[in-house]
Design a protein around this motif. Structure first.
Motif, PDB file in Angstrom:
ATOM      1  N   ALA A 196     -29.683  28.109  20.715  1.00 32.19           N
ATOM      2  CA  ALA A 196     -29.486  26.670  20.576  1.00 32.19           C
ATOM      3  C   ALA A 196     -28.277  26.416  19.679  1.00 32.19           C
ATOM      4  N   LYS A 197     -27.464  25.454  20.061  1.00 33.29           N
ATOM      5  CA  LYS A 197     -26.332  25.002  19.255  1.00 33.29           C
ATOM      6  C   LYS A 197     -25.412  26.148  18.837  1.00 33.29           C
ATOM      7  N   ASP A 243     -34.057  19.415  18.871  1.00 35.84           N
ATOM      8  CA  ASP A 243     -32.947  18.729  18.213  1.00 35.84           C
ATOM      9  C   ASP A 243     -32.353  19.648  17.135  1.00 35.84           C
ATOM     10  N   ASP A 244     -32.414  19.248  15.876  1.00 33.62           N
ATOM     11  CA  ASP A 244     -31.799  20.052  14.816  1.00 33.62           C
ATOM     12  C   ASP A 244     -32.836  20.811  13.996  1.00 33.62           C
ATOM     13  N   ASP A 261     -29.124  24.092  11.174  1.00 38.32           N
ATOM     14  CA  ASP A 261     -27.759  24.178  10.653  1.00 38.32           C
ATOM     15  C   ASP A 261     -27.610  25.269   9.602  1.00 38.32           C
TER      16      ASP A 261
END
Length: 380
Positions: A196-197, A243-244, A261
């Motif tokens: 993810a991301k 999401d995050d 993050d």
């Protein structure tokens, strides 16, 4: 390979009420006003016999569905992977690896990727079961858990705190990341990697959840979820990213919510030995090694409901609509995710010690008695 009537089908040939039972449980949730569904057998096969005198055989192999091709792939502990027609259960082919298959395969454009305890990753053509690659990608360590495919990479974990990335088209090495073996108490558990991301998120038996760069495997952050634990520190709940946020847990620490993050912990809650979570409508749902199914608010970790099933462990939930399907010692429980009420139990010989795969209103799973099965969930 055996193609005849499986144990599960024989059981389901008698009236449904005799096997689809009202389960016994204790829970902290309101009762529903009606039973909201039932199981109906679609097909099944007994594909191997357990070893003689096995008192409680277990198979942690799982299935993966390719709905576009009408195929479901199921791996089992004897090392075989089967390709079956979704609608009829007809066995299209069988491929035998050199070890056992203990996690979920992954669907690719030309077939299926499957990891085995023989240390090899295979890519098999969906029509024939013949290898797409010139040869499998092999390590000297058993492959564990789910295989992940993302943007031309296949990512998987092995039993010694290491994850690999290989190129999806030809199976050549891309990068690897590893951690030291744990010094604290550990059951050598490894969580399957997810993407993810631009990050690969993976858990390790030393208690760390780690984010590494998808392109090169360089560590971006590492969060110690096993700090100050008196029990096993393994991060063996496969992460789920919403999401995050990342949801996972160390075995003795319970569910934990982190920032994707930087890996910082947002909240944690104490439940023993959690499974991979299911996320829906702002809530998470998971099984525990104590046989409970729990729902928490995803933002805060606040308890919404809990249900104690008559099983030693409750495995990762699968979902169809509002209903959760949880494997355990006796089979598969259907649970209302709104209330936590167990609705009905599908009895399966030697239980279902894995998480079913879902396609539309169908569940596909491996049973402990050496069966591969499909059932329909019928909403009332």
């Amino acid at each position: 390979m055996k193609h005849n009537l499986p144990i599960l089908l024989l059981l389901l040939s008698i009236p449904l009420a005799s096997v689809a039972q009202q389960p016994t449980s204790s829970r902290s949730a309101p009762s529903p006003t009606a039973n909201l569904g039932q199981f109906s057998m679609s097909w099944g096969h007994k594909v191997y016999d357990n070893e003689m005198f096995a008192l409680s055989p277990t198979d942690t192999g799982e299935c993966a569905v390719d709905g576009s091709k009408g195929i479901v792939y199921c791996g089992v502990k004897t090392g075989s992977i089967f390709a079956l027609a979704i609608d009829t259960g007809r066995i299209l082919w069988e491929f035998k690896t050199g070890g056992s298959i203990t996690g979920r395969p992954a669907v690719g454009p030309l077939g299926v990727y499957v990891g085995s305890s023989d240390g090899c990753l295979y890519y098999l053509n969906f029509e024939t079961g013949i290898s797409v690659w010139t040869s499998p990608y092999c390590t000297d360590i058993p492959i564990r858990g789910e295989v992940t495919v993302f943007e031309g990479q296949v990512i998987f974990a092995v039993a010694t705190n290491k994850i690999y990335s290989v190129k999806a088209d030809d199976g050549t090495f891309k990068w690897a990341y590893n951690r030291d073996r744990p010094s604290a108490m550990s059951a050598e558990g490894v969580a399957s990697p997810v993407v993810a991301k631009g990050k690969v998120i993976a858990g390790f038996s030393d208690g760390y959840l780690v984010g590494v760069d998808l392109n090169n495997g360089k560590e971006l952050w590492a969060s110690d979820l096993g700090a100050d634990l008196s029990g096993a520190v393994d991060v063996d709940a496969t992460p789920v990213v919403v999401d995050d946020r990342v949801f996972t847990g160390a075995f003795a620490a319970g569910p934990t919510c982190l920032s994707i993050d930087d890996g910082s912990v947002i909240w944690t809650s104490k439940y023993f030995g959690i499974s991979k979570v299911d996320y829906s409508n702002g809530n998470i749902f998971f099984g525990t090694s104590d046989g409970e199914v729990i729902s928490l608010a995803a933002d805060t970790g606040k308890l919404l409901w809990s249900a104690k099933l008559s099983t030693s462990s409750a495995y990762a939930p699968a979902r169809i609509g509002r209903h959760l399907f949880v494997g355990g010692d006796q089979g598969i429980w259907a649970i209302d995710s709104f209330t936590g009420q167990p609705l009905v139990l599908l009895t399966v010989p030697f239980g279902v010690k894995n998480s079913p795969a879902v396609w539309q209103n169908m569940l596909f799973f491996v049973g402990g008695a050496g069966t591969v099965n499909a059932v329909n969930w019928i909403n009332r």
